[in-house]
Design a protein around this motif. Structure first.
Motif, PDB file in Angstrom:
ATOM      1  N   LYS A  14      54.690  37.862  25.066  1.00 12.77           N
ATOM      2  CA  LYS A  14      54.681  36.926  23.903  1.00 12.77           C
ATOM      3  C   LYS A  14      55.826  36.079  23.823  1.00 12.77           C
ATOM      4  O   LYS A  14      57.124  36.534  24.147  1.00 12.77           O
ATOM      5  N   ALA A  15      55.625  34.779  23.826  1.00 10.92           N
ATOM      6  CA  ALA A  15      56.675  33.817  23.844  1.00 10.92           C
ATOM      7  C   ALA A  15      57.015  32.926  22.479  1.00 10.92           C
ATOM      8  O   ALA A  15      55.866  32.544  21.799  1.00 10.92           O
ATOM      9  N   ILE A  16      58.167  32.935  22.049  1.00 11.47           N
ATOM     10  CA  ILE A  16      58.482  31.977  21.021  1.00 11.47           C
ATOM     11  C   ILE A  16      58.933  30.628  21.514  1.00 11.47           C
ATOM     12  O   ILE A  16      59.788  30.729  22.415  1.00 11.47           O
ATOM     13  N   LEU A  17      58.219  29.603  21.248  1.00  8.53           N
ATOM     14  CA  LEU A  17      58.539  28.179  21.869  1.00  8.53           C
ATOM     15  C   LEU A  17      59.517  27.654  20.912  1.00  8.53           C
ATOM     16  O   LEU A  17      59.342  27.466  19.682  1.00  8.53           O
ATOM     17  N   VAL A  18      60.465  26.947  21.899  1.00 13.90           N
ATOM     18  CA  VAL A  18      61.619  25.907  20.875  1.00 13.90           C
ATOM     19  C   VAL A  18      61.524  24.477  21.360  1.00 13.90           C
ATOM     20  O   VAL A  18      61.732  24.219  22.460  1.00 13.90           O
ATOM     21  N   HIS A  19      61.189  23.740  20.588  1.00 16.23           N
ATOM     22  CA  HIS A  19      60.963  22.027  20.952  1.00 16.23           C
ATOM     23  C   HIS A  19      61.936  21.313  19.915  1.00 16.23           C
ATOM     24  O   HIS A  19      61.738  21.554  18.800  1.00 16.23           O
ATOM     25  N   LEU A  37      53.110  24.156  30.825  1.00 22.77           N
ATOM     26  CA  LEU A  37      54.054  24.865  31.597  1.00 22.77           C
ATOM     27  C   LEU A  37      53.935  26.349  31.143  1.00 22.77           C
ATOM     28  O   LEU A  37      54.018  27.113  32.047  1.00 22.77           O
ATOM     29  N   VAL A  38      54.023  26.716  29.838  1.00 22.37           N
ATOM     30  CA  VAL A  38      54.043  27.823  29.264  1.00 22.37           C
ATOM     31  C   VAL A  38      52.643  28.706  29.788  1.00 22.37           C
ATOM     32  O   VAL A  38      52.707  29.601  30.125  1.00 22.37           O
ATOM     33  N   ASP A  39      51.459  27.815  29.800  1.00 23.97           N
ATOM     34  CA  ASP A  39      50.133  28.532  30.041  1.00 23.97           C
ATOM     35  C   ASP A  39      50.139  28.581  31.701  1.00 23.97           C
ATOM     36  O   ASP A  39      49.634  29.625  32.090  1.00 23.97           O
ATOM     37  N   SER A  40      50.968  27.684  32.371  1.00 28.01           N
ATOM     38  CA  SER A  40      50.873  27.975  33.752  1.00 28.01           C
ATOM     39  C   SER A  40      51.775  29.149  34.094  1.00 28.01           C
ATOM     40  O   SER A  40      51.376  29.796  35.202  1.00 28.01           O
ATOM     41  N   ALA A  41      52.658  29.538  33.460  1.00 26.65           N
ATOM     42  CA  ALA A  41      53.562  30.627  33.589  1.00 26.65           C
ATOM     43  C   ALA A  41      52.858  31.933  33.213  1.00 26.65           C
ATOM     44  O   ALA A  41      53.400  32.974  33.558  1.00 26.65           O
ATOM     45  N   GLY A  42      51.890  31.966  32.174  1.00 27.56           N
ATOM     46  CA  GLY A  42      51.067  33.152  31.897  1.00 27.56           C
ATOM     47  C   GLY A  42      51.724  33.640  30.781  1.00 27.56           C
ATOM     48  O   GLY A  42      51.563  34.782  30.488  1.00 27.56           O
ATOM     49  N   ALA A  43      52.112  32.982  29.873  1.00 28.02           N
ATOM     50  CA  ALA A  43      52.751  33.471  28.637  1.00 28.02           C
ATOM     51  C   ALA A  43      51.848  33.235  27.433  1.00 28.02           C
ATOM     52  O   ALA A  43      51.086  32.676  27.419  1.00 28.02           O
ATOM     53  N   GLU A  44      51.886  34.220  26.535  1.00 31.81           N
ATOM     54  CA  GLU A  44      51.097  34.023  25.262  1.00 31.81           C
ATOM     55  C   GLU A  44      51.892  33.544  24.061  1.00 31.81           C
ATOM     56  O   GLU A  44      53.067  34.044  23.842  1.00 31.81           O
ATOM     57  N   VAL A  45      51.628  32.367  23.609  1.00 33.39           N
ATOM     58  CA  VAL A  45      52.453  31.628  22.573  1.00 33.39           C
ATOM     59  C   VAL A  45      52.265  32.267  21.303  1.00 33.39           C
ATOM     60  O   VAL A  45      51.070  32.291  20.663  1.00 33.39           O
ATOM     61  N   ALA A  46      53.389  32.888  20.844  1.00 33.68           N
ATOM     62  CA  ALA A  46      53.303  33.630  19.668  1.00 33.68           C
ATOM     63  C   ALA A  46      53.672  32.581  18.149  1.00 33.68           C
ATOM     64  O   ALA A  46      53.038  32.722  17.190  1.00 33.68           O
ATOM     65  N   GLU A  47      54.687  31.531  18.493  1.00 29.35           N
ATOM     66  CA  GLU A  47      55.043  30.825  17.640  1.00 29.35           C
ATOM     67  C   GLU A  47      55.651  29.570  18.163  1.00 29.35           C
ATOM     68  O   GLU A  47      56.302  29.685  19.074  1.00 29.35           O
ATOM     69  N   LEU A  48      55.402  28.441  17.488  1.00 38.05           N
ATOM     70  CA  LEU A  48      56.163  27.201  18.046  1.00 38.05           C
ATOM     71  C   LEU A  48      57.149  26.823  16.837  1.00 38.05           C
ATOM     72  O   LEU A  48      56.768  26.528  15.663  1.00 38.05           O
ATOM     73  N   ILE A  49      58.518  26.601  17.259  1.00 37.80           N
ATOM     74  CA  ILE A  49      59.518  26.299  16.382  1.00 37.80           C
ATOM     75  C   ILE A  49      59.925  24.788  16.932  1.00 37.80           C
ATOM     76  O   ILE A  49      60.617  24.660  17.819  1.00 37.80           O
ATOM     77  N   THR A  50      59.984  24.057  15.780  1.00 33.47           N
ATOM     78  CA  THR A  50      60.545  22.499  16.313  1.00 33.47           C
ATOM     79  C   THR A  50      61.535  21.909  15.203  1.00 33.47           C
ATOM     80  O   THR A  50      61.949  22.548  14.311  1.00 33.47           O
ATOM     81  N   THR A  51      62.472  21.189  15.737  1.00 36.09           N
ATOM     82  CA  THR A  51      63.615  20.805  15.096  1.00 36.09           C
ATOM     83  C   THR A  51      63.939  19.402  15.645  1.00 36.09           C
ATOM     84  O   THR A  51      63.432  18.940  16.510  1.00 36.09           O
ATOM     85  N   LYS A  52      64.559  18.558  14.661  1.00 40.27           N
ATOM     86  CA  LYS A  52      65.205  16.993  15.102  1.00 40.27           C
ATOM     87  C   LYS A  52      66.563  17.283  15.102  1.00 40.27           C
ATOM     88  O   LYS A  52      67.356  17.692  14.266  1.00 40.27           O
ATOM     89  N   ARG A  53      67.187  16.673  16.252  1.00 41.56           N
ATOM     90  CA  ARG A  53      68.607  16.594  16.373  1.00 41.56           C
ATOM     91  C   ARG A  53      69.235  15.070  16.791  1.00 41.56           C
ATOM     92  O   ARG A  53      68.400  14.489  17.704  1.00 41.56           O
TER      93      ARG A  53
END
Length: 436
Positions: A14-19, A37-53
């Motif tokens: 399970k992976a938390i993605l940060v963009h 890329l995450v799919d190619s690595a074989g991870a399961e996406v649990a949640e995507l967290i995004t922000t602006k900076r």
């Protein structure tokens, strides 16, 4: 004990993605590519967290508040890893990992993990391991202070700390790998020199990862290179000899795919593989025609081409996957440049559409380097007849009144000089363009 096979021994689950969406275009990464890329690595996406900076936070990259939000997501989903779609400094990666109490992987680490999974050849595995070790050498931290050898009576001074020992071991391993890779590089260089001596032109297929290079390579060479609709499905370069009508025998080379902001350690580690690019006589720049970001990706590939010193090599741009375009009027075709040479070709490698057009376009770049000749071969020279079929490209075969074989064919200058010496060749002449 295998220490460096992958960045981590446990499987990514399970992976938390940060963009982060930065204000400056040069700092941005493509979110869709991140998912691939995450799919190619074989991870399961649990949640995507995004922000602006406006710019990265020096300590946590994404700021303290967003780090707390990620920590809650890790606890909620019982995540195994947090993957950040950007390059982190060693300090930022360490700070985040300690704060989140979870493994943290940045974009560079993610690409390295995929490479570690996909490398098949001996050289490819060595190159990946070298890139991993160079990255690890900048991320070693003081772990076991109780093991430091402190000075006492007769041994004043701090001695060697565990961190220093680790760094020395890693640097030693790096030197060993660099020496082994240099040996492989020299072997590849010998192979290239032998191809140059035989006057066989080399055509290297380059392009952004997942543009369809291996599929096209298989179509052109009838090879069986592994191809999959994933990023970095193949890493190891493959060579095949092909006869092009009207041009003669050439070598096609398939290379590792390029990617935006490719890690410099990877470019350096795969330099021996990418030398196939700088030593080529022609580059086929393969582009996914249906990709909405194709212009930016073409620019990224051009940037890597400059890094490996291949910007002077002639290019033929091939737009692949036209079957995925919404415009049904775009059919396989060839666009010519001002000199009348093929400049762009539109094909679908998966559907086998436009492959012959593309091969003709490639051949057009080499016709001036070949001689079109006519020769008469003795009727009894069966072995030499078979050798001619393997030597060059037969354009036409007929017979004279005595039953001797009359060949019209395309040969390199070296091959032509060789064939003229055969006693079985009764007569020969070089043909002008009007007589071809």
């Amino acid at each position: 004990m295998e220490l460096f096979g992958k960045l981590e021994q446990k499987q990514l689950e399970k992976a938390i993605l940060v963009h982060v969406d930065f204000y400056h275009e040069a700092d941005r990464e493509v979110l869709e590519e991140f998912y691939e890329l995450v799919d190619s690595a074989g991870a399961e996406v649990a949640e995507l967290i995004t922000t602006k900076r406006q710019s990265p936070d020096p300590k946590f990259f994404i700021g303290k508040g967003k780090a707390e939000e990620i920590k809650e997501a890790v606890e909620t989903h019982q995540a195994d890893v947090v993957i950040v779609n950007h390059a982190l400094s060693p300090a930022q990666e360490r700070n985040l990992s300690q704060f989140l109490d979870c493994q943290v992987l940045d974009r560079v680490g993610l690409i390295l993990d995929i490479f570690a999974q996909r490398a098949r050849s001996h050289e490819g595995k060595l190159q990946v391991e070298l890139a991993q070790l160079k990255r690890m050498s900048t991320r070693l931290v003081k772990g076991w202070s109780h093991l430091d050898r402190q000075g006492g009576i007769g041994a004043r001074g701090p001695g060697e700390t565990q961190l220093e020992t680790d760094r020395r071991l890693v640097q030693g391993k790096i030197k060993q790998l660099e020496a082994r890779i240099e040996k492989v590089r020299q072997q590849r260089s010998l192979g290239r020199r032998s191809r140059k001596k035989s006057d066989l032109p080399t055509i290297t297929i380059i392009g952004y990862t997942n543009a369809g290079k291996s599929t096209l390579f298989n179509q052109m060479t009838r090879a069986s290179v592994y191809a999959e609709d994933r990023l970095f499905a193949t890493l190891d370069s493959t060579l095949r000899k092909v006869h092009l009508p009207g041009a003669g025998p050439v070598i096609f080379a398939d290379t590792v795919g390029f990617i935006r902001h490719i890690p410099h350690d990877l470019v350096a580690a795969f330099r021996s593989t990418l030398e196939e690019t700088s030593e080529a006589d022609l580059l086929i720049h393969l582009v996914d025609a249906a990709d909405p970001h194709r212009t930016e990706k073409m620019a990224d590939v051009e940037e890597v081409i400059k890094e490996v010193g291949a910007e002077e090599v002639p290019q033929l741009t091939v737009f692949n996957k036209i079957d995925r375009l919404k415009d049904p009027e775009i059919q396989p075709h060839v666009d010519l440049n001002d000199e009348g040479l093929p400049d762009r070709v539109w094909i679908s490698a998966k559907e086998s559409e436009g492959i012959e057009l593309m091969l003709d376009a490639v051949a057009a770049h080499f016709r001036g380097k070949f001689k079109t000749v006519e020769l008469v071969l003795d009727v009894k020279a069966g072995k030499k007849r078979a050798e001619l079929y393997t030597l060059g490209t037969i354009l036409d075969e007929g017979f004279d009144e005595e039953g001797n074989s009359v060949f019209k064919m395309s040969l390199t200058e070296n091959e032509w000089e060789q064939v003229k010496q055969w006693k079985e060749v009764l007569s020969f002449k070089e043909l002008s363009e009007e007589n071809v």
